[in-house]
Design an enzyme around this catalytic site. Structure first.
Site, mmCIF file in Angstrom:
data_model
loop_
_atom_site.group_PDB
_atom_site.id
_atom_site.type_symbol
_atom_site.label_atom_id
_atom_site.label_comp_id
_atom_site.label_asym_id
_atom_site.label_seq_id
_atom_site.Cartn_x
_atom_site.Cartn_y
_atom_site.Cartn_z
ATOM 1 C CD GLU A 1 -2.870 -1.366 0.272
ATOM 2 O OE1 GLU A 1 -2.909 -0.527 -0.652
ATOM 3 O OE2 GLU A 1 -3.615 -2.359 0.326
ATOM 4 C CG HIS B 1 -4.138 -0.038 5.807
ATOM 5 N ND1 HIS B 1 -5.505 0.118 5.708
ATOM 6 C CD2 HIS B 1 -3.870 -1.267 5.286
ATOM 7 C CE1 HIS B 1 -6.031 -0.957 5.148
ATOM 8 N NE2 HIS B 1 -5.062 -1.814 4.889
ATOM 9 C CG HIS C 1 -6.838 -5.284 7.817
ATOM 10 N ND1 HIS C 1 -6.413 -6.445 7.222
ATOM 11 C CD2 HIS C 1 -6.527 -4.288 6.930
ATOM 12 C CE1 HIS C 1 -5.865 -6.179 6.041
ATOM 13 N NE2 HIS C 1 -5.914 -4.877 5.845
ATOM 14 C CD GLU D 1 -13.755 13.018 25.711
ATOM 15 O OE1 GLU D 1 -12.803 12.344 25.301
ATOM 16 O OE2 GLU D 1 -13.853 13.450 26.853
ATOM 17 C CG HIS E 1 -9.064 -3.490 2.629
ATOM 18 N ND1 HIS E 1 -8.345 -3.662 1.471
ATOM 19 C CD2 HIS E 1 -8.126 -3.508 3.619
ATOM 20 C CE1 HIS E 1 -7.062 -3.808 1.738
ATOM 21 N NE2 HIS E 1 -6.898 -3.719 3.039
HETATM 22 P P1 13P Z 1 1.221 -5.471 3.080
HETATM 23 O O1 13P Z 1 1.666 -6.736 3.802
HETATM 24 O O2 13P Z 1 1.798 -5.394 1.697
HETATM 25 O O3 13P Z 1 1.500 -4.259 3.919
HETATM 26 O O4 13P Z 1 -0.340 -5.583 2.861
HETATM 27 C C1 13P Z 1 -1.202 -5.692 3.940
HETATM 28 C C2 13P Z 1 -2.500 -4.998 3.707
HETATM 29 O O5 13P Z 1 -3.182 -4.686 4.658
HETATM 30 C C3 13P Z 1 -2.918 -4.694 2.323
HETATM 31 O O6 13P Z 1 -3.992 -3.803 2.318
HETATM 32 ZN ZN ZN Z 2 -5.151 -3.829 4.197
#
Ligand code: 13P
Ligand code: ZN
Length: 274
Positions: free
Chosen positions: A116, A140, A142, A170, A211
């Protein structure tokens, strides 16, 4: 100073392990990047190898020319960063045009920056521009409950923002500009990077449907804290919906009072009557 002894690297590693403990980073899920300051990079200069080859980023980020980034490796697990930093994260330098990068530390055994990286760098580019260089972190995750909500709520930033604001008093103070939403797209490419960075002009949090989430911050603490706050309010919303939905809530007029008391500006588009 050794790279691993510097404060920014220690703080980066702390985030990766804290985030793993949150349950947001199954396998290699999620990634993190930090734009290193001039003083910080000077402090570790002696350990950097400037002789590696330049590799194409895939996107063009001219305002990041010659910047250094600390970044997680593609396919690497957040839970392993603390155990073997040099194998799981690395420092890369952007070239003078903002189109290529080279590895100068870490990412051992042929590892590369996260898949990413285009989304990270395009978001860094926008945030550097609009914050006069103060924003340094793109993260980023999940985040489980936010992902769950993308199957249930309309994929509309007005709805996501308002519903999540209502879940904790808040929240509007922590993310007053709201939450951007990207519909499902193929990850890892230029198209999703463009879409995400476009939304980063308005928001500090952008949800990728089905995602995960991108958060921006001036410090590693503030980016992590933002992710934590938004995900916590998503968790409350999931519980509320599971209990049959709201019976009472914070109203649009309550939010206007809150904005006055806390000296934040809340865009009227999120304060619609329901
Ligand atoms: P990477 O292992 O390449 O960082 O990918 C993980 C991910 O969350 C892709 O969206
Ligand atoms: Zn991801």
């Amino acid at each position: 100073m050794k790279v691993e002894d510097s404060k920014f690297v220690k703080d980066f590693i702390k985030l990766t392990y804290d985030a793993w403990l949150k349950g947001w980073h199954e396998r290699n899920g999620g990634n993190l990047s930090y734009r290193i300051s001039e003083d910080e990079i000077k402090g570790v200069e002696e350990e950097l190898d400037q002789n590696s080859e330049f590799i194409s980023i895939g996107v063009s980020v001219p305002n990041l020319a010659n910047e250094y980034f600390l970044v997680t490796g593609s396919g690497k697990y957040m839970r392993n960063v603390k155990l073997a930093p040099k194998a799981n994260i690395g420092i890369v330098k952007i070239d003078g045009n903002g189109e290529n990068y080279k590895k100068v530390w870490g990412l051992l055994n042929g590892a590369n920056p996260t898949s990413e990286f285009p989304s990270h760098l395009m978001s860094h580019s926008v945030k550097k521009e609009i914050t006069d260089g103060r924003n340094r972190v793109i993260y980023h995750a999940h985040a489980t409950n936010l992902i769950a909500l993308t199957f249930v709520l309309p994929l509309d930033s007005r709805v996501f923002t308002r519903e999540l604001w209502e879940m904790a008093t808040e929240c509007p103070v922590i993310f007053p500009s709201g939450i951007g939403v990207v519909p499902w797209m193929v990850p890892g490419g230029t198209a999703i990077a463009k879409e995400t960075s476009k939304l980063m002009r308005e928001f500090d949090v952008v949800v990728w449907a089905h995602h995960g989430v991108f958060a921006a911050g001036e410090t590693l603490d503030s980016a992590f804290g933002l992710m934590d706050t938004v995900e916590k309010s998503a968790e409350i919303l999931v519980k509320v919906l599971s209990m049959g939905g709201k019976r009472q809530t914070i109203t649009a007029s309550d939010f206007r009072d809150l904005a006055g008391a806390f000296h934040v500006t809340l865009p009227e588009k999120f304060l619609y009557e329901k």
